[in-house]
Design a protein around this motif. Sequence first.
Motif, PDB file in Angstrom:
ATOM      1  N   PHE A 139     -37.761 -26.641 -74.325  1.00  0.00           N
ATOM      2  CA  PHE A 139     -36.535 -25.893 -74.074  1.00  0.00           C
ATOM      3  C   PHE A 139     -36.224 -25.932 -72.580  1.00  0.00           C
ATOM      4  O   PHE A 139     -37.086 -25.617 -71.747  1.00  0.00           O
ATOM      5  CB  PHE A 139     -36.684 -24.438 -74.534  1.00  0.00           C
ATOM      6  CG  PHE A 139     -35.511 -23.591 -74.125  1.00  0.00           C
ATOM      7  CD1 PHE A 139     -34.292 -23.724 -74.768  1.00  0.00           C
ATOM      8  CD2 PHE A 139     -35.619 -22.692 -73.072  1.00  0.00           C
ATOM      9  CE1 PHE A 139     -33.197 -22.961 -74.381  1.00  0.00           C
ATOM     10  CE2 PHE A 139     -34.529 -21.926 -72.680  1.00  0.00           C
ATOM     11  CZ  PHE A 139     -33.315 -22.067 -73.343  1.00  0.00           C
ATOM     12  N   PHE A 140     -34.994 -26.320 -72.231  1.00  0.00           N
ATOM     13  CA  PHE A 140     -34.572 -26.375 -70.830  1.00  0.00           C
ATOM     14  C   PHE A 140     -33.547 -25.266 -70.592  1.00  0.00           C
ATOM     15  O   PHE A 140     -32.447 -25.308 -71.153  1.00  0.00           O
ATOM     16  CB  PHE A 140     -33.940 -27.734 -70.512  1.00  0.00           C
ATOM     17  CG  PHE A 140     -34.799 -28.907 -70.913  1.00  0.00           C
ATOM     18  CD1 PHE A 140     -36.029 -29.095 -70.337  1.00  0.00           C
ATOM     19  CD2 PHE A 140     -34.363 -29.801 -71.885  1.00  0.00           C
ATOM     20  CE1 PHE A 140     -36.826 -30.178 -70.702  1.00  0.00           C
ATOM     21  CE2 PHE A 140     -35.146 -30.871 -72.254  1.00  0.00           C
ATOM     22  CZ  PHE A 140     -36.382 -31.064 -71.673  1.00  0.00           C
ATOM     23  N   PRO A 141     -33.865 -24.282 -69.793  1.00  0.00           N
ATOM     24  CA  PRO A 141     -32.937 -23.155 -69.584  1.00  0.00           C
ATOM     25  C   PRO A 141     -31.667 -23.531 -68.839  1.00  0.00           C
ATOM     26  O   PRO A 141     -30.630 -22.919 -69.031  1.00  0.00           O
ATOM     27  CB  PRO A 141     -33.774 -22.154 -68.762  1.00  0.00           C
ATOM     28  CG  PRO A 141     -34.838 -22.977 -68.127  1.00  0.00           C
ATOM     29  CD  PRO A 141     -35.137 -24.104 -69.072  1.00  0.00           C
ATOM     30  N   LEU A 142     -31.726 -24.575 -68.000  1.00  0.00           N
ATOM     31  CA  LEU A 142     -30.549 -25.058 -67.279  1.00  0.00           C
ATOM     32  C   LEU A 142     -30.454 -26.570 -67.407  1.00  0.00           C
ATOM     33  O   LEU A 142     -31.454 -27.267 -67.235  1.00  0.00           O
ATOM     34  CB  LEU A 142     -30.623 -24.685 -65.789  1.00  0.00           C
ATOM     35  CG  LEU A 142     -30.419 -23.209 -65.422  1.00  0.00           C
ATOM     36  CD1 LEU A 142     -30.626 -23.017 -63.928  1.00  0.00           C
ATOM     37  CD2 LEU A 142     -29.040 -22.727 -65.835  1.00  0.00           C
ATOM     38  N   VAL A 143     -29.256 -27.074 -67.707  1.00  0.00           N
ATOM     39  CA  VAL A 143     -29.029 -28.515 -67.820  1.00  0.00           C
ATOM     40  C   VAL A 143     -27.828 -28.875 -66.963  1.00  0.00           C
ATOM     41  O   VAL A 143     -26.783 -28.214 -67.024  1.00  0.00           O
ATOM     42  CB  VAL A 143     -28.771 -28.931 -69.292  1.00  0.00           C
ATOM     43  CG1 VAL A 143     -28.505 -30.429 -69.368  1.00  0.00           C
ATOM     44  CG2 VAL A 143     -29.954 -28.560 -70.170  1.00  0.00           C
ATOM     45  N   ARG A 144     -27.970 -29.908 -66.146  1.00  0.00           N
ATOM     46  CA  ARG A 144     -26.901 -30.308 -65.232  1.00  0.00           C
ATOM     47  C   ARG A 144     -25.712 -30.908 -65.988  1.00  0.00           C
ATOM     48  O   ARG A 144     -25.884 -31.709 -66.897  1.00  0.00           O
ATOM     49  CB  ARG A 144     -27.428 -31.334 -64.229  1.00  0.00           C
ATOM     50  CG  ARG A 144     -26.401 -31.721 -63.152  1.00  0.00           C
ATOM     51  CD  ARG A 144     -26.931 -32.871 -62.300  1.00  0.00           C
ATOM     52  NE  ARG A 144     -28.159 -32.484 -61.617  1.00  0.00           N
ATOM     53  CZ  ARG A 144     -28.185 -31.845 -60.451  1.00  0.00           C
ATOM     54  NH1 ARG A 144     -27.053 -31.499 -59.854  1.00  0.00           N
ATOM     55  NH2 ARG A 144     -29.331 -31.544 -59.889  1.00  0.00           N
ATOM     56  N   LYS A 145     -24.506 -30.550 -65.603  1.00  0.00           N
ATOM     57  CA  LYS A 145     -23.302 -31.165 -66.163  1.00  0.00           C
ATOM     58  C   LYS A 145     -23.066 -32.517 -65.502  1.00  0.00           C
ATOM     59  O   LYS A 145     -23.509 -32.754 -64.376  1.00  0.00           O
ATOM     60  CB  LYS A 145     -22.077 -30.269 -65.935  1.00  0.00           C
ATOM     61  CG  LYS A 145     -22.108 -28.958 -66.702  1.00  0.00           C
ATOM     62  CD  LYS A 145     -20.825 -28.165 -66.436  1.00  0.00           C
ATOM     63  CE  LYS A 145     -20.835 -26.854 -67.217  1.00  0.00           C
ATOM     64  NZ  LYS A 145     -19.603 -26.076 -66.957  1.00  0.00           N
ATOM     65  N   THR A 146     -22.369 -33.386 -66.190  1.00  0.00           N
ATOM     66  CA  THR A 146     -22.028 -34.693 -65.628  1.00  0.00           C
ATOM     67  C   THR A 146     -20.745 -34.574 -64.819  1.00  0.00           C
ATOM     68  O   THR A 146     -19.729 -34.073 -65.317  1.00  0.00           O
ATOM     69  CB  THR A 146     -21.828 -35.729 -66.751  1.00  0.00           C
ATOM     70  OG1 THR A 146     -23.034 -35.842 -67.500  1.00  0.00           O
ATOM     71  CG2 THR A 146     -21.461 -37.093 -66.164  1.00  0.00           C
TER      72      THR A 146
END
Length: 236
Positions: A7-14
């Motif tokens: 689980f990744f709490p933050l994911v970068r937008k493109t």
Amino acid sequence: MELKREFFPLVRKTVMPRPYYTEETDVLGQKGTALAVNAAIYGDNWYLDREAGLIEIYGAGAAICFRNILPRKNKYEKEGLYLRLKLAYRTTENANVNIRTFSGRHITIPNSLEGAMYDDSETYWYVTDDLTLNINSIYTDEKMWIQRVDWEWVSKEVIYEDEAVEERKLFIPRNPKDIEKLYVPQKVNPTTIKEFLVKKIQNDDYFAKRCLSMLCEDKLMAKDMVELFKETGIEL
């Protein structure tokens, strides 16, 4: 193997530029000039000098797209014409610029302190769909300047250099009525369909092979199934 999910709490937008759509232009004329300052420029290591009418390039990575200011490459294909393109440029003394040309080749153009024209004769065979120059490499601390692209519709009918003695031999007289016939919509009937198939066979080797395979179909069907399977080379 069972995959382990994390689980990744933050994911970068493109992040990317907003799409910009331009209307396709219909460039008229037998020959003309496309100025580099009017081209679309992508990538890094360039400076646009509108006052001097030049694109200054000092490293690899830049792509200069002339697609919307040059004629469509296949506009006069039916008439046996192709788009001959020439690049007006200048370099520093030891730039040794390697570019991907309008014909898709990767070449090192000659250095030129005074300015020169690179005639991309290979557009006789092929012109890229994007009509874009890609700057692959330039020597460190060296530069290149691009001013314009000169274009001309040229016949694919060949005359060799040792035959071009007189000026009149360099040009082909054309009849408007003959050209108009090329663009008249063909009627669909047995004759025109046969003519289409004959041209298709002459120009498309794969299609010709498919036609041959159809002719051999009865002979193949008469073979034993095991023998036929072995000839395909397929493995069970």
